[in-house]
Scaffold this motif. Structure first.
Motif, PDB file in Angstrom:
ATOM      1  N   THR A  44    -117.145  11.461 -16.086  1.00 51.42           N
ATOM      2  CA  THR A  44    -116.292  10.730 -16.059  1.00 51.42           C
ATOM      3  C   THR A  44    -115.334  11.681 -14.448  1.00 51.42           C
ATOM      4  OG1 THR A  44    -115.668  10.782 -18.566  1.00 51.42           O
ATOM      5  CG2 THR A  44    -113.497  11.379 -17.029  1.00 51.42           C
ATOM      6  N   TYR A  47    -116.292   9.917 -11.962  1.00 49.79           N
ATOM      7  CA  TYR A  47    -116.182   8.194 -12.069  1.00 49.79           C
ATOM      8  C   TYR A  47    -114.463   8.866 -11.240  1.00 49.79           C
ATOM      9  CZ  TYR A  47    -114.820   4.041 -13.114  1.00 49.79           C
ATOM     10  OH  TYR A  47    -114.375   2.841 -12.847  1.00 49.79           O
ATOM     11  N   ILE A  54    -107.108   4.646 -13.007  1.00 47.39           N
ATOM     12  CA  ILE A  54    -107.611   4.405 -13.695  1.00 47.39           C
ATOM     13  C   ILE A  54    -106.109   4.749 -14.761  1.00 47.39           C
ATOM     14  CG2 ILE A  54    -108.161   5.866 -15.638  1.00 47.39           C
ATOM     15  CD1 ILE A  54    -110.056   7.318 -13.351  1.00 47.39           C
ATOM     16  N   MET A  60    -111.512   5.432 -20.734  1.00 49.17           N
ATOM     17  CA  MET A  60    -112.233   5.168 -19.650  1.00 49.17           C
ATOM     18  C   MET A  60    -113.328   5.749 -20.015  1.00 49.17           C
ATOM     19  SD  MET A  60    -112.715   6.333 -15.491  1.00 49.17           S
ATOM     20  CE  MET A  60    -113.366   7.887 -16.099  1.00 49.17           C
ATOM     21  N   THR A  61    -113.315   7.304 -20.891  1.00 52.25           N
ATOM     22  CA  THR A  61    -114.090   8.358 -21.229  1.00 52.25           C
ATOM     23  C   THR A  61    -114.745   8.419 -22.311  1.00 52.25           C
ATOM     24  OG1 THR A  61    -112.236  10.449 -20.112  1.00 52.25           O
ATOM     25  CG2 THR A  61    -114.273  11.223 -22.007  1.00 52.25           C
ATOM     26  N   LYS A  63    -115.591   4.925 -23.310  1.00 53.94           N
ATOM     27  CA  LYS A  63    -116.259   4.123 -22.607  1.00 53.94           C
ATOM     28  C   LYS A  63    -117.572   4.925 -21.659  1.00 53.94           C
ATOM     29  CE  LYS A  63    -112.636   0.165 -21.963  1.00 53.94           C
ATOM     30  NZ  LYS A  63    -111.940  -0.300 -20.964  1.00 53.94           N
TER      31      LYS A  63
ATOM     32  N   SER B 371    -103.463   9.837 -16.416  1.00 53.56           N
ATOM     33  CA  SER B 371    -104.093   9.353 -15.107  1.00 53.56           C
ATOM     34  C   SER B 371    -103.573  10.116 -13.891  1.00 53.56           C
ATOM     35  CB  SER B 371    -103.271   7.825 -14.629  1.00 53.56           C
ATOM     36  OG  SER B 371    -101.750   8.031 -14.912  1.00 53.56           O
TER      37      SER B 371
END
Lengths: 178, 373
Positions: A44, A47, A54, A60-61, A63, B371
């Motif tokens: 992560t 990325y 993001i 996202m993590t 995924k 974020s």
């Protein structure tokens, strides 16, 4: 350490248990869960370094986590472990209860784990996220890439399916253990 | 039968919140992340300088031998010349006989790792890995046989057990590579690994019982961990054998015989457990799980009679997991009992008993998304 790095560490502190738990229920091994959870956070971070925008870091993590688990099963040739193989050794929270209550909880834990594992994978995930990790509907929707309405429907179906299993009879429920 | 309400169901599901990672691992993992962040920071700010990080000899060898295949022969030469010119043959011979805690032991490990890295084939590597496990067992034997203060000895035993566990883990993780060789060879290698895992487990059980009075709780736990890895390695090797069976010339009878042996070993473990602790001292939880493990074993035997290898194997694994839970419960109860009978052991002693309410290792944060800009 700069702001972004500190933010990421804060995120780690908040999510490490949830990510570990998710991996643990998928792979059934404490050691492996630790390895794959570590790998998830490292990937992560890699990325994030790429600077892509993001919207939701936790989504996202998860995924990344699902990909890490899929890669592991693909590369190792191991079969996905069902929850029945999950050992509760060393993982049951130390609870301030007397022995009898502890024993009862332990048996209940075992029962509910066995019942959840009879559900299909997406039902298992959604139940864990919603009722164990206390995710909001919006968050689950982002992880799964679905609408909030679809997630609510999924939750309702998952709970109904689990209710049936927990009740007198058991239905055959398609399992997706991929 | 009363209808199960959603509220009741959700209440039961929330019991799963009890599944949490080991606190030490959480801290360790965080440290790893921090190291990774620092490493990148250094690489960014010192991009012109090539800084050789502090690393062990073993890590250094891995660094120069691991990467692209084209560099391997050169890497091997570096190792050979480095070892020859930096140390005498006598030193290398001494390293060969060294034990954990000795100054030259890291050299012994480094040489082994170098040899593994340049292994010409999967079979050679597997065979050498088995030899390394034999060496780790021999080291453990020698340390146990040594005289001296038990505290120092126990520290060495702990290190020896950790090395053994590490080697077993490497073997377990490398098992998928057996898919690159033909089934017959794969089965042969897996058979050796399974047999060796059984030997390791036995040795660890002997070590544990021989240290029952002098060993620390931490050492006992380390031995249990290593035993678990030995179990898992043996199980994974057995899976390879079963998968390779059709082309490997292994008969169904052989597989069933191996499985029967596993069931027998599990039954012996249960018997030993029952014999070592009076039933009256078993907690309710342990008694229930003990009964369940007996039932699981019966179920495994029934599956074996029906020649259902997969079902029998899965059930044996479940029975073994239950045994581990019981061992842990018994161990925790024993530690707690020790604490209660020795209230003023040390001024600095601050043992937390198993009934304390834990605090979350990680402070809760209200934000669910983060974020980075």
């Amino acid at each position: 350490m700069n702001k972004n790095e500190q933010k990421f560490l804060d995120f780690y502190d908040e999510y490490v248990t949830k990510i570990y738990r998710y991996v643990y229920f998928r792979v059934g091994s404490e050691q492996l869960a630790q390895d794959l959870a570590s790998e998830t956070f490292l990937k992560t971070w890699q990325y994030l370094k790429e600077g892509k925008p993001i919207e939701n870091l936790s989504a996202m993590t998860y995924k990344v986590c699902r990909n890490v688990i899929s890669d592991y099963f693909r590369n190792s040739g191991a079969f996905p472990i069902k929850l029945e193989d999950v050992s509760e050794k060393n993982n049951i929270a130390e609870i301030n209860e007397d022995f009898l209550e502890k024993a009862e909880n332990s048996i209940e834990l075992e029962k509910i784990k066995n019942q959840i594992k009879l559900l299909r994978l997406e039902y298992q995930e959604i139940i864990i996220w919603r009722y164990v990790d206390d995710f909001e509907i919006e968050e689950i929707a982002q992880i799964l890439g679905k609408s909030e309405g679809a997630v609510r429907t999924l939750i309702s179906r998952a709970v109904s399916a689990l209710k049936e299993i927990s009740g007198a009879g058991r239905k055959d429920t398609t399992k997706n253990v991929g | 039968m009363s209808k199960i309400t959603e509220k009741y169901l959700i209440k039961r599901i929330t019991l799963l919140k009890g599944v949490k990672p080991d606190k030490n691992w959480v801290v360790f993992c965080r440290e790893q992340l921090i190291q990774e962040l620092k490493r990148e920071q250094e690489a960014l700010s010192q991009s012109e300088r090539t800084k050789m990080p502090k690393m062990s000899l073993a890590a250094f060898l891995k660094e120069i031998l691991a990467p692209r295949a084209a560099l391997k022969p050169a890497g091997v030469l570096i190792v050979i010349f480095g070892l020859i010119f930096s140390s005498s043959i006598l030193v290398m011979a001494s390293a060969k006989n060294s034990l954990p805690g000795d100054r030259l032991f890291p050299v012994k490990i480094a040489i082994e790792e170098a040899q593994l890295l340049v292994a010409p084939s999967v079979e050679y590597k597997a065979d050498f890995q088995n030899q390394i496990v034999d060496r780790r067992l021999e080291e453990l034997d020698r340390i146990i046989g040594q005289n001296g203060p038990s505290e120092i000895k126990n520290t060495k035993i702990e290190e020896a057990v950790a090395n053994l566990q590490k080697q077993l883990l490497t073997i377990k993780d490398d098992l998928p590579q057996l898919s690159k060789v033909d089934n017959k060879k794969a089965a042969e290698i897996a058979r050796k690994i399974d047999a060796q895992a059984t030997e390791v487990r036995q040795k660890l059980a002997e070590t544990k019982s021989s240290l029952s009075t002098s060993g620390s709780a931490s050492l006992s736990e380390k031995i249990s961990e290593a035993s678990e890895i030995a179990d898992k390695t043996g199980n994974k090797a057995f899976e390879v054998i079963v998968q390779a069976k059709p082309d490997a010339g292994i008969s169904e009878e052989e597989i069933l015989a191996m499985l029967e042996q596993k069931i027998q070993k599990t039954a012996e473990k249960i018997k030993m457990l029952e014999g070592s602790v009076p039933k009256t001292e078993f907690s309710i939880n342990a008694t229930i799980i003990l009964d369940e493990s007996d039932k699981a074993l019966e179920k495994a035997k029934a599956s074996l009679e029906q020649k259902d290898v997969n079902a029998a194997f899965e059930t044996v694994k479940v029975a073994n997991e239950m045994i581990k839970s019981i061992e842990k419960l018994v161990q925790d109860a024993s530690v707690q009992s020790d604490t209660e009978t020795k209230p003023s052991e040390s001024e600095n002693e601050s043992r937390v008993t198993a009934t304390s309410t834990p605090s979350s290792a990680i402070p809760a944060s209200t934000s669910t998304s983060a974020s980075l800009q």
